[in-house]
Design a protein around this motif. Structure first.
Motif, PDB file in Angstrom:
ATOM      1  N   ALA A 103      -3.817  -6.316  19.106  1.00  0.00           N
ATOM      2  CA  ALA A 103      -4.869  -6.040  18.130  1.00  0.00           C
ATOM      3  C   ALA A 103      -4.306  -6.148  16.718  1.00  0.00           C
ATOM      4  O   ALA A 103      -3.241  -5.606  16.427  1.00  0.00           O
ATOM      5  N   VAL A 104      -5.024  -6.859  15.846  1.00  0.00           N
ATOM      6  CA  VAL A 104      -4.575  -7.046  14.466  1.00  0.00           C
ATOM      7  C   VAL A 104      -5.772  -6.936  13.529  1.00  0.00           C
ATOM      8  O   VAL A 104      -6.930  -6.867  13.959  1.00  0.00           O
ATOM      9  N   ALA A 105      -5.495  -6.926  12.238  1.00  0.00           N
ATOM     10  CA  ALA A 105      -6.528  -6.954  11.206  1.00  0.00           C
ATOM     11  C   ALA A 105      -5.938  -7.607   9.967  1.00  0.00           C
ATOM     12  O   ALA A 105      -4.730  -7.498   9.713  1.00  0.00           O
ATOM     13  N   THR A 106      -6.758  -8.308   9.207  1.00  0.00           N
ATOM     14  CA  THR A 106      -6.256  -9.000   8.019  1.00  0.00           C
ATOM     15  C   THR A 106      -7.094  -8.627   6.792  1.00  0.00           C
ATOM     16  O   THR A 106      -8.298  -8.353   6.898  1.00  0.00           O
ATOM     17  N   LYS A 107      -6.439  -8.638   5.650  1.00  0.00           N
ATOM     18  CA  LYS A 107      -7.115  -8.324   4.397  1.00  0.00           C
ATOM     19  C   LYS A 107      -6.442  -9.076   3.264  1.00  0.00           C
ATOM     20  O   LYS A 107      -5.208  -9.155   3.204  1.00  0.00           O
ATOM     21  N   ALA A 108      -7.250  -9.633   2.385  1.00  0.00           N
ATOM     22  CA  ALA A 108      -6.719 -10.383   1.247  1.00  0.00           C
ATOM     23  C   ALA A 108      -6.335  -9.432   0.122  1.00  0.00           C
ATOM     24  O   ALA A 108      -6.979  -8.405  -0.092  1.00  0.00           O
ATOM     25  N   GLY A 109      -5.268  -9.778  -0.584  1.00  0.00           N
ATOM     26  CA  GLY A 109      -4.818  -8.959  -1.696  1.00  0.00           C
ATOM     27  C   GLY A 109      -4.093  -9.774  -2.743  1.00  0.00           C
ATOM     28  O   GLY A 109      -3.935 -10.999  -2.596  1.00  0.00           O
ATOM     29  N   ILE A 110      -3.663  -9.101  -3.796  1.00  0.00           N
ATOM     30  CA  ILE A 110      -2.911  -9.756  -4.873  1.00  0.00           C
ATOM     31  C   ILE A 110      -1.656  -8.940  -5.150  1.00  0.00           C
ATOM     32  O   ILE A 110      -1.731  -7.746  -5.469  1.00  0.00           O
ATOM     33  N   ILE A 111      -0.509  -9.572  -4.986  1.00  0.00           N
ATOM     34  CA  ILE A 111       0.762  -8.910  -5.298  1.00  0.00           C
ATOM     35  C   ILE A 111       1.011  -9.043  -6.798  1.00  0.00           C
ATOM     36  O   ILE A 111       0.933 -10.140  -7.356  1.00  0.00           O
ATOM     37  N   ARG A 112       1.326  -7.923  -7.423  1.00  0.00           N
ATOM     38  CA  ARG A 112       1.564  -7.932  -8.864  1.00  0.00           C
ATOM     39  C   ARG A 112       2.966  -7.421  -9.154  1.00  0.00           C
ATOM     40  O   ARG A 112       3.362  -6.348  -8.698  1.00  0.00           O
ATOM     41  N   THR A 113       3.724  -8.212  -9.890  1.00  0.00           N
ATOM     42  CA  THR A 113       5.046  -7.801 -10.343  1.00  0.00           C
ATOM     43  C   THR A 113       5.076  -7.826 -11.873  1.00  0.00           C
ATOM     44  O   THR A 113       4.084  -8.194 -12.519  1.00  0.00           O
ATOM     45  N   LEU A 121      -2.301 -12.803   2.090  1.00  0.00           N
ATOM     46  CA  LEU A 121      -3.110 -12.395   3.231  1.00  0.00           C
ATOM     47  C   LEU A 121      -2.287 -11.392   4.033  1.00  0.00           C
ATOM     48  O   LEU A 121      -1.306 -11.764   4.676  1.00  0.00           O
ATOM     49  N   VAL A 122      -2.665 -10.130   3.950  1.00  0.00           N
ATOM     50  CA  VAL A 122      -1.916  -9.065   4.606  1.00  0.00           C
ATOM     51  C   VAL A 122      -2.423  -8.911   6.037  1.00  0.00           C
ATOM     52  O   VAL A 122      -3.611  -8.690   6.258  1.00  0.00           O
ATOM     53  N   LYS A 123      -1.507  -9.023   6.971  1.00  0.00           N
ATOM     54  CA  LYS A 123      -1.861  -8.905   8.391  1.00  0.00           C
ATOM     55  C   LYS A 123      -1.365  -7.571   8.909  1.00  0.00           C
ATOM     56  O   LYS A 123      -0.166  -7.306   8.906  1.00  0.00           O
ATOM     57  N   GLY A 124      -2.295  -6.735   9.342  1.00  0.00           N
ATOM     58  CA  GLY A 124      -1.935  -5.437   9.891  1.00  0.00           C
ATOM     59  C   GLY A 124      -1.682  -5.516  11.379  1.00  0.00           C
ATOM     60  O   GLY A 124      -2.476  -6.104  12.121  1.00  0.00           O
ATOM     61  N   VAL A 125      -0.572  -4.952  11.822  1.00  0.00           N
ATOM     62  CA  VAL A 125      -0.203  -4.983  13.242  1.00  0.00           C
ATOM     63  C   VAL A 125       0.119  -3.567  13.712  1.00  0.00           C
ATOM     64  O   VAL A 125       0.429  -2.688  12.909  1.00  0.00           O
TER      65      VAL A 125
END
Length: 413
Positions: A103-113, A121-125
């Protein structure tokens, strides 16, 4: 033992045969068959190796089959939650050939430095995730620990993304995740890089990073038993279409199963072209090898014209004499195949073991080392097919024997 085979054997063993005028041409024909079989084996091994490598890498990021909500199966991001409690989870026993489901889930995000930012695209496991498929990709650090009672900040990032963001192992950074209502303040999460991977597949390395699935559940306001989709792994990629259909039938009507081939059609259409190239190379090499053997056969016939005349005078028919030379030609082809197999298998084993040949542009082929994969039946089929086709190509040239007159042949001696 029939007499045609007996005479062919005596010709092969004769000293005159090895020192005759035709010896050089015969050696060239044998060399052509040997080089041809080496080239065909290498073409099959590299073509199939590249196909298999790309298939495995795509499956490592997506599974072979994905099960999603019916109205969410075209999105890269998990939009509608799916209950993890299903008849087919955690053991998909309804369909044979399924090796694992996660089972997984994905969510889009923006990495800021401090210097730059990057879409991700962050994939949750979770604890059911099969990290074994990522072991060969891991270059630094370790995999995130997702088995703790509370969610942690650990993530697995690609080397490609780390270079672009100027980050390294052990660094922390902030990631922003937009909410459904874009007017609301985005969710912000701070992550720590505990592992860096490099799959060589830039399509995924450029934006995929792995985290604890509970981050996505919390940000999406999902319950603990809700996930984005299931990833299914099977034991035979060749049966993926049939397996996808079987998996789809084994799930509820509100769910949809689709294969990675359907999800990434351009990738698999591209690698399917390798088969065309392989067959084209095999066809050309067999024709070239056959032409060389035709030349060698004609030289043998001319060199043995007196013998043909004597055999005809003694009562041998044209078919029997043709068999003698076809046996002889088959022996020469066999010698070429033997040397070709020795050299070809040694080369393939060396490349598979040491990987000394590399692509000059690895980003184009998604791997740096030229991969090798060949099975025993491929080698057997290649040898049998080459032998049969070359012998068949010699049937028409051997017809010249019927035009040889016994009287003229014996006088020629």
């Amino acid at each position: 033992m029939n007499y045609e085979f007996f005479i062919a054997k005596r010709i092969i063993k004769a000293k005159q045969y090895k020192s005759s005028v035709s010896a050089t041409i015969i050696k060239i024909a044998i060399a052509a068959i040997a080089i041809g079989i080496v080239m065909m084996m290498v073409a099959i091994a590299t073509g199939m190796g590249l196909q298999k490598t790309i298939q495995e890498k795509v499956a490592a990021f997506n599974g072979h089959i994905q099960i999603t909500n019916f109205d969410n199966n075209k999105s890269e991001v998990s939009l509608k939650p799916l209950a993890i409690k299903q008849d087919f989870y955690p053991d998909f026993t309804q369909v044979s050939g399924v090796t694992h489901i996660q089972a997984v889930a994905t969510k889009a995000g923006i990495i800021r430095t401090e210097k730059t930012f990057e879409g991700v695209l962050v994939k949750g496991v979770g604890t059911d995730y099969n990290w074994a498929v990522f072991e060969e990709f891991l270059t630094e650090g370790r995999f995130p620990n997702v088995s703790e009672k509370r969610e942690n900040r650990e993530i697995l990032m690609s080397a490609f993304m780390a270079r672009r963001l100027e980050l390294k192992l052990g660094d922390t950074f902030k990631t922003l995740f937009l909410k459904e209502n874009t007017s609301e303040i985005p969710n912000e999460r701070t992550f720590e890089i505990v592992g860096i991977y490099d799959s060589g597949f830039q399509k995924f390395d450029a934006n995929v990073m792995l985290v604890d699935i509970r981050h996505i559940q919390r940000m999406n306001k999902w319950k603990n038993g809700e996930i984005g989709n299931f990833e299914v792994f099977i034991d035979d990629f060749g049966s993926i279409d049939a397996q996808t259909e079987a998996v789809d039938k084994a799930t509820f009507s509100t769910l949809k199963a689709k294969s990675v081939i359907t999800k990434f059609p351009f990738i698999f259409e591209w690698i399917s072209l390798f088969d065309v190239n392989i067959f084209l190379i095999i066809g050309i090499i067999i024709i070239v090898g056959g032409i060389n053997m035709i030349t060698a056969l004609l030289v043998l016939i001319l060199d043995r014209t007196p013998m043909i005349g004597i055999l005809k005078a003694l009562g041998s028919n044209d078919l029997s004499i043709r068999k003698i030379f076809l046996y002889n030609a088959a022996y020469l082809i066999g010698i070429g195949l033997l040397w070709g197999n020795i050299i070809g298998i040694a080369f393939i084993w060396s490349q598979h073991t040491f990987g000394f040949l590399k692509f000059p542009n690895p980003e184009q082929y998604h791997t740096s080392i030229i991969p090798i994969h060949i099975e025993l039946w491929h080698i057997l089929a290649l040898n049998i097919g080459t032998l049969v086709l070359c012998v068949l190509m010699l049937l028409i040239p051997s017809y010249i024997i019927t035009k040889i007159s016994p009287v003229k042949a014996i006088k020629f001696q």
